[in-house]
Design a protein around this motif. Structure first.
Motif, PDB file in Angstrom:
ATOM      1  N   MET A 194      11.746  48.553  22.779  1.00  0.00           N
ATOM      2  CA  MET A 194      12.233  48.506  21.459  1.00  0.00           C
ATOM      3  C   MET A 194      11.754  49.626  20.806  1.00  0.00           C
ATOM      4  SD  MET A 194      11.273  47.583  18.075  1.00  0.00           S
ATOM      5  CE  MET A 194       9.563  47.119  18.284  1.00  0.00           C
ATOM      6  N   SER A 195      12.601  49.970  19.680  1.00  0.00           N
ATOM      7  CA  SER A 195      12.151  51.207  18.766  1.00  0.00           C
ATOM      8  C   SER A 195      12.843  50.893  17.541  1.00  0.00           C
ATOM      9  CB  SER A 195      12.676  52.504  19.252  1.00  0.00           C
ATOM     10  OG  SER A 195      14.078  52.750  19.124  1.00  0.00           O
ATOM     11  N   VAL A 196      12.154  51.469  16.375  1.00  0.00           N
ATOM     12  CA  VAL A 196      12.652  50.962  15.073  1.00  0.00           C
ATOM     13  C   VAL A 196      13.216  52.305  14.735  1.00  0.00           C
ATOM     14  CG1 VAL A 196      11.885  50.721  12.570  1.00  0.00           C
ATOM     15  CG2 VAL A 196      10.711  49.513  14.476  1.00  0.00           C
ATOM     16  N   GLN A 197      14.494  52.288  14.237  1.00  0.00           N
ATOM     17  CA  GLN A 197      15.443  53.472  13.970  1.00  0.00           C
ATOM     18  C   GLN A 197      15.813  53.237  12.613  1.00  0.00           C
ATOM     19  OE1 GLN A 197      18.234  53.909  16.829  1.00  0.00           O
ATOM     20  NE2 GLN A 197      16.877  53.921  18.561  1.00  0.00           N
ATOM     21  N   GLN A 198      16.021  54.597  11.823  1.00  0.00           N
ATOM     22  CA  GLN A 198      16.731  54.616  10.502  1.00  0.00           C
ATOM     23  C   GLN A 198      18.323  54.915  11.017  1.00  0.00           C
ATOM     24  OE1 GLN A 198      14.945  53.982   7.816  1.00  0.00           O
ATOM     25  NE2 GLN A 198      16.838  54.125   6.312  1.00  0.00           N
ATOM     26  N   HIS A 199      19.335  54.026  10.234  1.00  0.00           N
ATOM     27  CA  HIS A 199      20.559  54.206  10.633  1.00  0.00           C
ATOM     28  C   HIS A 199      21.384  54.662   9.444  1.00  0.00           C
ATOM     29  CE1 HIS A 199      21.619  53.880  14.834  1.00  0.00           C
ATOM     30  NE2 HIS A 199      20.377  53.176  14.789  1.00  0.00           N
ATOM     31  N   ALA A 200      22.533  55.321   9.340  1.00  0.00           N
ATOM     32  CA  ALA A 200      23.286  55.614   8.125  1.00  0.00           C
ATOM     33  C   ALA A 200      24.447  54.428   8.356  1.00  0.00           C
ATOM     34  CB  ALA A 200      23.957  56.875   8.358  1.00  0.00           C
ATOM     35  N   GLY A 201      24.688  54.041   7.271  1.00  0.00           N
ATOM     36  CA  GLY A 201      25.744  53.021   7.240  1.00  0.00           C
ATOM     37  C   GLY A 201      27.279  53.449   7.749  1.00  0.00           C
ATOM     38  N   PHE A 202      27.956  52.312   8.139  1.00  0.00           N
ATOM     39  CA  PHE A 202      29.320  52.922   8.723  1.00  0.00           C
ATOM     40  C   PHE A 202      30.112  51.543   8.383  1.00  0.00           C
ATOM     41  CE2 PHE A 202      26.603  51.126  12.148  1.00  0.00           C
ATOM     42  CZ  PHE A 202      27.474  50.467  12.945  1.00  0.00           C
ATOM     43  N   TYR A 203      31.334  51.784   8.654  1.00  0.00           N
ATOM     44  CA  TYR A 203      32.408  50.500   8.710  1.00  0.00           C
ATOM     45  C   TYR A 203      32.931  50.219   9.972  1.00  0.00           C
ATOM     46  CZ  TYR A 203      32.583  51.276   3.620  1.00  0.00           C
ATOM     47  OH  TYR A 203      32.169  51.228   2.388  1.00  0.00           O
ATOM     48  N   VAL A 204      33.152  48.815  10.017  1.00  0.00           N
ATOM     49  CA  VAL A 204      33.741  48.371  11.451  1.00  0.00           C
ATOM     50  C   VAL A 204      35.174  47.571  11.181  1.00  0.00           C
ATOM     51  CG1 VAL A 204      33.439  46.893  13.410  1.00  0.00           C
ATOM     52  CG2 VAL A 204      31.457  48.248  12.471  1.00  0.00           C
ATOM     53  N   ALA A 205      36.096  47.909  11.692  1.00  0.00           N
ATOM     54  CA  ALA A 205      37.457  46.929  11.385  1.00  0.00           C
ATOM     55  C   ALA A 205      37.665  46.333  12.525  1.00  0.00           C
ATOM     56  CB  ALA A 205      38.529  47.960  11.439  1.00  0.00           C
ATOM     57  N   GLY A 206      37.922  44.919  12.670  1.00  0.00           N
ATOM     58  CA  GLY A 206      38.214  44.264  13.765  1.00  0.00           C
ATOM     59  C   GLY A 206      38.560  42.864  13.378  1.00  0.00           C
ATOM     60  N   LEU A 207      38.126  41.867  14.165  1.00  0.00           N
ATOM     61  CA  LEU A 207      38.552  40.337  14.284  1.00  0.00           C
ATOM     62  C   LEU A 207      37.108  39.579  14.104  1.00  0.00           C
ATOM     63  CD1 LEU A 207      41.221  39.778  17.310  1.00  0.00           C
ATOM     64  CD2 LEU A 207      41.658  39.988  14.764  1.00  0.00           C
ATOM     65  N   THR A 208      37.339  38.522  13.204  1.00  0.00           N
ATOM     66  CA  THR A 208      36.068  37.737  12.771  1.00  0.00           C
ATOM     67  C   THR A 208      36.134  36.321  13.148  1.00  0.00           C
ATOM     68  OG1 THR A 208      36.773  37.479  10.597  1.00  0.00           O
ATOM     69  CG2 THR A 208      35.577  39.354  10.919  1.00  0.00           C
ATOM     70  N   ALA A 209      34.988  35.820  13.315  1.00  0.00           N
ATOM     71  CA  ALA A 209      34.927  34.248  13.316  1.00  0.00           C
ATOM     72  C   ALA A 209      33.726  33.656  12.650  1.00  0.00           C
ATOM     73  CB  ALA A 209      34.893  33.794  14.816  1.00  0.00           C
TER      74      ALA A 209
END
Length: 158
Positions: free
Chosen positions: A1-16
């Protein structure tokens, strides 16, 4: 396990909308989302995608890991314009994430095992308190064979 800083991003797909109790009992919806997304190779039809990795997003948490949440399976996109109406877009916010890599094996086994381990971890073991805003999984080339897959899971932290 490591703690990381991430930039935001968008995901397009199907949901439930689902919860972990349903998923663990065999009455869940996540398998159906995968089948619906993969059977017609929906990823190919999504414009503005970035790369070929599939992303599974857990968001809109009702409470914590025991409540309902929205599951989205899709691909990261650089723009949310011109997307087919049947797709849902979610923003994965930037921030701190604890990253875990699953064991290598059947995806239907190693992913639930990793999540059960995460659910049992203390705040110290996670590297911070869970935000229960957005978590995500990355299915890259290491997950191409679903019988011998390895997946990275990112847990949003406060």
């Amino acid at each position: 396990m490591s703690v990381q800083q991430h930039a935001g991003f968008y995901v397009a797909g199907l949901t439930a909308r689902t919860n972990n109790a349903h998923e663990m009992s065999g009455k869940g919806k996540i398998g159906d989302v995968w089948q619906t997304f993969l059977q017609p190779n929906m990823a190919v039809t999504i414009p503005n995608k970035i790369g070929v990795d599939l992303i599974a997003v857990y968001t809109d948490y009702e409470t914590d890991h025991t409540g309902h949440y929205t599951y989205l399976l899709g691909v990261p996109v650089i723009s949310t314009e011109s997307l087919p109406a049947k797709l849902t877009v979610r923003h994965v916010p930037g921030g701190r994430y604890a990253m875990f890599s699953s064991e290598r094996g059947p995806v239907t086994q190693v992913i639930p095992e990793l999540w059960q381990r995460i659910w049992s971890m203390s705040t110290d073991e996670l590297g911070g308190r869970r935000a229960f805003k957005t978590d995500f999984e990355i299915y890259d080339q290491r997950a191409a064979d679903p019988e011998n897959a390895q997946v990275d899971v990112y847990i949003g932290l406060l």
